[in-house]
Motif scaffolding. Structure first.
Motif, short mmCIF file in Angstrom:
data_model
loop_
_atom_site.label_atom_id
_atom_site.label_comp_id
_atom_site.label_asym_id
_atom_site.label_seq_id
_atom_site.Cartn_x
_atom_site.Cartn_y
_atom_site.Cartn_z
N GLU A 1 1.04 -1.09 -0.16
CA GLU A 1 -0.01 0.11 -0.04
C GLU A 1 1.02 1.30 -0.06
O GLU A 1 0.83 2.29 -0.62
N SER A 2 2.08 1.11 0.69
CA SER A 2 2.96 2.35 0.71
C SER A 2 3.51 2.71 -0.56
O SER A 2 3.62 3.55 -1.02
N GLY A 3 3.92 1.31 -1.10
CA GLY A 3 4.66 1.36 -2.77
C GLY A 3 3.70 1.91 -3.45
O GLY A 3 3.94 2.83 -4.42
N GLU B 1 2.30 6.56 -6.93
CA GLU B 1 1.70 7.54 -7.78
C GLU B 1 2.23 8.83 -7.55
O GLU B 1 2.43 9.71 -8.56
N VAL B 2 3.17 9.03 -6.73
CA VAL B 2 3.87 10.41 -6.57
C VAL B 2 5.16 10.46 -7.32
O VAL B 2 6.09 11.26 -7.34
N GLY B 3 5.69 9.28 -7.76
CA GLY B 3 6.86 8.99 -8.36
C GLY B 3 8.07 8.62 -7.69
O GLY B 3 9.13 8.89 -8.17
N ALA B 4 7.69 8.13 -6.54
CA ALA B 4 8.94 8.04 -5.40
C ALA B 4 9.35 6.65 -5.63
O ALA B 4 10.57 6.12 -4.95
N MET B 5 8.70 5.76 -6.30
CA MET B 5 9.04 4.53 -6.31
C MET B 5 9.02 3.75 -7.98
O MET B 5 8.02 4.35 -8.76
N SER B 6 9.75 2.92 -8.05
CA SER B 6 9.59 2.54 -9.56
C SER B 6 8.70 1.42 -9.67
O SER B 6 8.20 0.93 -8.74
N LYS B 7 8.14 1.32 -10.98
CA LYS B 7 7.15 0.12 -11.22
C LYS B 7 7.74 -1.22 -10.80
O LYS B 7 7.01 -2.03 -10.31
N SER B 8 8.64 -1.55 -10.85
CA SER B 8 9.23 -2.83 -10.67
C SER B 8 9.68 -2.97 -9.45
O SER B 8 8.99 -4.27 -8.79
#
Length: 688
Positions: free
Chosen positions: A336-338, A343-350
């Motif tokens: 959920e955090s990821g 959504e804000v671009g702080a984590m990569s999709k992978s």
């Protein structure tokens, strides 16, 4: 034809003349007797002559099977207490010795049968016990299988409870080991001493029995008293081995005293071994009882532990499920955090896909663990429960079968014991019946009982009490036997002795010296005075006139005595010739006159009565009250009936109705009235 007619006419003329002469007989009679019709009570009396005969004789029986040495003559009058019969007792004394040996043998067989029964009982009881133990284990297994474990910390709690109990049990086991070793050793010593003492005891009894049998075969008879001029076997010694031998009595058989001394020493050793065994058994039994109590206390906890052990895998899966839920929750939180970081671009999709994959993997592991927990939490399968129930039912059937076999074996053993006891009772009864009252036989029994008493075990209190009671009874019986020997039959009262005939194969002679009689057979009969009845033989023509219960009058001329209230007691249904006598093969004489035996009860006991006194008997056979009657001589009977003479001058007669009653009366039923006179004419005979 003409001659025949003439003969017929002549016969008719003779008949008319005869009738005329008969008709005028009473009118021309030399004397006329007048009779008057009377009324009153008539009785028919039968008069007979009989004799006094004794009734209910006293039977003098043979006291045992033996030969007669002396007897009184037939028909002898004896006083009370006089000798009547004397039997030979020598053969019986020898027989009693053999019977006593038979009793000893039966007693030994009974002891052996008792030991065999005890052994079989112990073996069958052990089988039943094993079957019950198997059933108990099957019940425990079934309980563990179907019971639901509590779970949680219950297994730990049970472990904490069982540890102190196991510690106590281990301590008692350490204490039991030396006590058990000491008790087994003392028990082995006792069993060895017991076997030696039993062998010595059997040796003493065998020697005593052999001595008795040797004396019996020699003709002396065991323990024959002073009456026969024989000596008794020496008295049985006391426990110390000392024998009290009266003066003039013979010594014990060789080896018997040594065997008794050896038996006494073995008995002392047995008592010491028994004391040591009992002393060592007390602490051993106390510790065993404590161990049994602790085992009973710990048994329920062991069963609960096994139930909890069966639920241990489910407990582990519960913990694993809790850990898997925590991990799933953590993976879901990271995913959920990821998602917010993506959504804000702080984590990569992978990286986000990796977090989602971890969360899904945690959910899968939790699902697998929950499925395993569900499987582990399920109760036992129907197949396992059915198998356990079948095993339980089989164990119960095994117990029932073992119990049934035990009961059947006990019934068989009880029957065998009962047969042996019956044989012993029969042997004792036979010895008692044949030797009862003989001083020699009683002394022999006393000797055997004292011999058994000397070698009896101290703890056999019941048998010792039985022996003491039997000895007291035999001593009293011995005193009576010395005063009244059973081979001498005395007259129980005053009376006449009648000897019996042998009655064997047509032998009608009276019994005599040397004849052998079986026990209980009647050898003679004693007829006491006073108790008499009248014995009469009545002619067969009077048989129908007499019935049992009729009153009668008795006169005894010899005593000038009249008895008015006698009663007919018995009338035989079988007639016999009056003077019939019988030889050994054929009937020798007949009179042709048949008589029936009749007895009359005098209903009194008179000391002056004597057998054979003449008796005049009058039996009232019939009574008619208010009867109209004539003397029998006044009535004449012809082909037309009964008639009487009314007028002697004219010869006029009148018919009457009735019947003759008794010997001298005619009862009228019609034709005349009371007070009427009738006549009877009599013609004087030649020279009158």
């Amino acid at each position: 034809m003409k001659r025949l007619i003439q003969l017929s006419g002549l016969l008719c003329l003779v008949g008319v003349i005869g009738w005329k002469m008969g008709h005028d007989h009473e009118s021309t009679a030399a004397s006329i007797v007048e009779f008057t019709v009377g009324r009153g009570t008539l009785s028919d009396v039968l008069r007979e002559v009989g004799e006094l005969a004794p009734q209910d004789p006293l039977l003098l029986q043979a006291p045992f099977a033996g030969e007669i040495k002396w007897l009184v003559e037939d028909g002898t009058w004896v006083e009370q207490g006089e000798r009547v019969l004397v039997f030979d007792e020598e053969a019986l004394e020898q027989q009693v010795s053999t019977l006593r040996a038979n009793v000893v043998d039966r007693e030994q067989q009974l002891r052996i049968a008792g030991l065999q029964a005890d052994h079989a009982r112990i073996a069958e009881q052990q089988r039943v016990k094993n079957a019950r133990n198997d059933l108990k284990l099957a019940e425990i297994r079934h309980r563990i299988l179907i019971s639901e474990p509590v779970g949680g910390d219950r297994l730990v709690e049970l472990d904490q409870e069982i540890k102190p109990i196991e510690a106590r049990l281990e301590k008692l086991q350490v204490e039991l080991e030396p006590l058990e070793k000491r008790f087994r050793a003392s028990r082995e010593v006792y069993q060895a001493a017991l076997q030696k003492w039993q062998a010595g005891r059997s040796r003493v009894l065998e020697l005593q029995m052999s001595a008795d049998l040797l004396q019996a075969k020699a003709g002396a008879g065991p323990a024959a008293g002073p009456r026969g001029g024989k000596k008794r076997i020496a008295e049985v010694p006391s426990a110390a081995g000392q024998a009290s031998k009266p003066d003039g009595e013979e010594e014990s058989p060789p080896g018997l005293e040594a065997a008794r001394a050896e038996a006494a020493a073995l008995k002392e050793a047995l008592d010491l071994a028994r004391s040591a065994r009992d002393r060592d058994y007390a602490p051993y039994a106390e510790v065993v009882a404590a161990i049994d109590a602790i085992d009973a206390e710990a048994q329920e906890r062991y069963i609960l532990i096994e139930i909890e052990k069966r639920g241990l895998p489910a407990t582990r899966l519960v913990i694993d499920c809790e850990i898997a839920r925590l991990r799933l929750a953590d993976s879901q939180r990271l995913a959920e955090s990821g998602k917010r970081a993506l959504e804000v671009g702080a984590m990569s999709k992978s990286r986000y896909d990796q977090l989602v994959a971890n969360a899904e993997a945690s959910a899968g592991r939790l699902e697998i663990l929950e499925y395993r927990l569900e499987i582990a939490s399920r109760p036992a399968t129907e197949d396992r429960v059915a198998t356990s129930e079948a095993a339980l039912a089989s164990a119960r059937r095994a117990v029932d079968n073992a119990q049934e076999i035990f009961d059947r074996e006990m019934d068989i053993l009880s029957s065998a014991m009962a047969v042996t006891e019956a044989q012993l009772a029969e042997a004792l009864g036979e010895m008692e019946r044949n030797g009862k009252g003989f001083p020699a036989a009683i002394e022999a029994n006393i000797t055997m009982l004292r011999a058994e008493q000397d070698v009896l075990a101290e703890n056999d209190v019941a048998r010792r009490a039985e022996i003491l009671a039997e000895l007291a009874r035999l001593e009293a019986e011995l005193s009576r036997a010395v005063e009244h020997p059973p081979h001498i039959v005395l007259a129980p009262s005053d009376g006449l002795v009648r000897l019996r005939t042998r009655g064997e194969r047509g032998d009608d002679r009276l019994t005599d010296i040397g004849d052998r009689w079986a026990k209980g057979h009647t050898v003679a009969m004693l007829y006491p005075p006073g108790n008499m009845r009248v014995q009469v033989g009545i002619n067969e023509v009077n048989y129908q006139r007499v019935r049992e219960g009729m009153s009668c009058t008795v006169r005894i001329p010899a005593l000038d005595m009249d008895i008015p209230d006698a009663t007919v007691a018995h009338l035989s249904r079988i007639g016999r010739d009056r003077v019939e006598t019988k030889g050994r093969w054929v009937n020798a004489q007949h009179s042709g006159i048949i008589e029936f035996s009749l007895s009359v009860d005098l209903q009194r006991d008179v000391p002056e009565f004597r057998q054979g006194m003449t008796v005049l008997l009058e039996i009232e056979t019939d009574v008619r009250e208010n009867a109209l009657f004539l003397p029998a001589a006044a009535v004449q009977e012809d082909a037309t009936g009964y008639s009487v003479l009314l007028d002697p001058k004219s010869g006029r007669r009148a018919p009457v109705q009735g019947a003759f009653f008794g010997d001298d009366r005619f009862i009228l039923s019609g034709g005349l009235e009371q007070g009427d006179r009738v006549y009877r004419g009599y013609v004087k005979g030649p020279g009158r």
